[in-house]
Scaffold this motif. Sequence first.
Motif, short mmCIF file in Angstrom:
data_model
loop_
_atom_site.label_atom_id
_atom_site.label_comp_id
_atom_site.label_asym_id
_atom_site.label_seq_id
_atom_site.Cartn_x
_atom_site.Cartn_y
_atom_site.Cartn_z
N ASP A 23 -55.81 29.83 -34.90
CA ASP A 23 -55.53 28.43 -34.54
C ASP A 23 -54.83 27.70 -35.68
O ASP A 23 -54.10 26.72 -35.45
N LEU A 24 -55.05 28.17 -36.90
CA LEU A 24 -54.42 27.56 -38.07
C LEU A 24 -52.92 27.40 -37.89
O LEU A 24 -52.34 26.36 -38.26
N TYR A 25 -52.27 28.42 -37.29
CA TYR A 25 -50.82 28.41 -37.20
C TYR A 25 -50.28 27.51 -36.08
O TYR A 25 -49.07 27.36 -35.93
N LYS A 26 -51.19 26.88 -35.34
CA LYS A 26 -50.76 25.87 -34.38
C LYS A 26 -50.45 24.54 -35.08
O LYS A 26 -49.72 23.71 -34.54
N SER A 27 -51.02 24.37 -36.26
CA SER A 27 -50.81 23.11 -36.99
C SER A 27 -50.20 23.32 -38.37
O SER A 27 -49.72 22.36 -38.98
N SER A 46 -50.30 31.61 -50.44
CA SER A 46 -49.99 32.01 -49.07
C SER A 46 -51.14 31.62 -48.14
O SER A 46 -52.30 31.57 -48.55
N ASN A 47 -50.79 31.36 -46.89
CA ASN A 47 -51.82 31.15 -45.86
C ASN A 47 -51.77 32.25 -44.81
O ASN A 47 -52.29 32.10 -43.71
N ILE A 48 -51.11 33.36 -45.15
CA ILE A 48 -50.93 34.45 -44.20
C ILE A 48 -52.19 35.32 -44.14
O ILE A 48 -52.68 35.80 -45.17
N VAL A 49 -52.72 35.47 -42.93
CA VAL A 49 -53.86 36.35 -42.67
C VAL A 49 -53.38 37.45 -41.73
O VAL A 49 -52.70 37.16 -40.74
N THR A 50 -53.71 38.68 -42.04
CA THR A 50 -53.20 39.80 -41.26
C THR A 50 -54.30 40.56 -40.53
O THR A 50 -55.47 40.49 -40.90
N THR A 51 -53.89 41.26 -39.49
CA THR A 51 -54.78 42.11 -38.71
C THR A 51 -54.20 43.52 -38.69
O THR A 51 -53.02 43.72 -38.40
N THR A 202 -39.81 43.96 -27.85
CA THR A 202 -40.41 42.73 -28.38
C THR A 202 -40.21 41.58 -27.41
O THR A 202 -39.35 41.62 -26.53
N ASP A 203 -40.99 40.55 -27.61
CA ASP A 203 -40.89 39.31 -26.84
C ASP A 203 -40.69 38.16 -27.83
O ASP A 203 -41.19 38.21 -28.95
N ARG A 204 -39.98 37.14 -27.41
CA ARG A 204 -39.71 36.04 -28.32
C ARG A 204 -40.99 35.40 -28.86
O ARG A 204 -41.02 34.89 -29.98
N ALA A 205 -42.06 35.46 -28.07
CA ALA A 205 -43.33 34.87 -28.51
C ALA A 205 -43.98 35.67 -29.63
O ALA A 205 -44.93 35.19 -30.27
N ASP A 206 -43.50 36.90 -29.88
CA ASP A 206 -44.06 37.73 -30.95
C ASP A 206 -43.62 37.27 -32.33
O ASP A 206 -44.23 37.62 -33.34
N TYR A 207 -42.52 36.51 -32.39
CA TYR A 207 -41.89 36.15 -33.67
C TYR A 207 -42.41 34.80 -34.15
O TYR A 207 -42.35 33.81 -33.43
N VAL A 208 -42.90 34.76 -35.39
CA VAL A 208 -43.45 33.53 -35.95
C VAL A 208 -42.66 33.16 -37.21
O VAL A 208 -42.68 33.90 -38.21
N THR A 223 -42.62 36.69 -39.27
CA THR A 223 -43.72 37.64 -39.26
C THR A 223 -44.11 37.83 -37.81
O THR A 223 -43.88 36.96 -36.96
N MET A 224 -44.71 38.98 -37.51
CA MET A 224 -44.87 39.39 -36.12
C MET A 224 -46.32 39.34 -35.66
O MET A 224 -47.24 39.77 -36.38
N TYR A 225 -46.51 38.82 -34.45
CA TYR A 225 -47.78 38.98 -33.75
C TYR A 225 -47.80 40.35 -33.07
O TYR A 225 -46.75 40.85 -32.64
N HIS A 226 -48.98 40.91 -32.94
CA HIS A 226 -49.12 42.20 -32.27
C HIS A 226 -48.84 42.07 -30.77
O HIS A 226 -49.20 41.08 -30.13
#
Length: 291
Positions: A23-27, A46-51, A202-208, A223-226
Amino acid sequence: MESEQSPALGDSTGILSYLSRLDLYKSEKPYRCSIDPWHVPNAKVSNIVTTACPVEINNIRDHDVHFTTDIHGFELWEHATSVPLEDFKQYEEVPAKYLSECEALLKGHFRAFRVHVFNHTYRNAEASRNLRSSLEEPRLLPPALLAHVDQTENGARMRVMHHLPTEVLPLLKSRFRIINIWRPLISPVQDHALAVCDYRSTDRADYVATDIVSPSYQGEQYTMYHNENHRWWYADSMREDEIVFLKCYDSLAENDPSVARNCPHSSFEWYKSRGVSKPRRSIEIRALVFS
């Protein structure tokens, strides 16, 4: 780092890191900063958290497919360099002869009238195994363990304005691409190999969009969402006389959806150990390509 589980973990399963869906990346926009912020109270680099995600990574050599930057976003190519490998020293500039070779290769392969190499990165897997050395010597960079694209569309145009400010208007009227040339400096590569993602999966929603801040430049990358639909590839046992073309941006793709915009990529580790191997060393050249 968090992790996700998969029901099928086999010999072709690799572990890739993606941006966590927080949710952090919504704001707050993801960012990474290489400027020491310790004089600022509560500052973070950095505020990047990875999975960590297990994914199937297919061997390019096992498939009779001609991968291209126009369709898939990447291409494996045989190209020996005349520069001795011992001349590539990670604490120094790239040999001028190698830069000339890369410019000539890009001009010929992409039928370009102008090529401008704007930076490079040496990577060494020993940096990730020896944290102290990488902290004491920040130029000793480990393999990049996060699925990403080096530039967003906006970040690509920022690169042209930064590096070629007096030629921006005429150059941006041409087809403009950012192409990376990735080459191993040791062979065969079996440790922290390069994984590339077929753009069509890929889908456009994957790209942040993610801010990248350094002392000399502020840019923007993805950076990419899974996404379970992602199709990942690698070239088994890459040699020093092989390269991978990685596309990070293509202006033609903004009006033609049949053309790959870019190529998400990352190094990876195998889920099942494949034994002891030499630490990977590599060099990546990044260039503005106009045709």
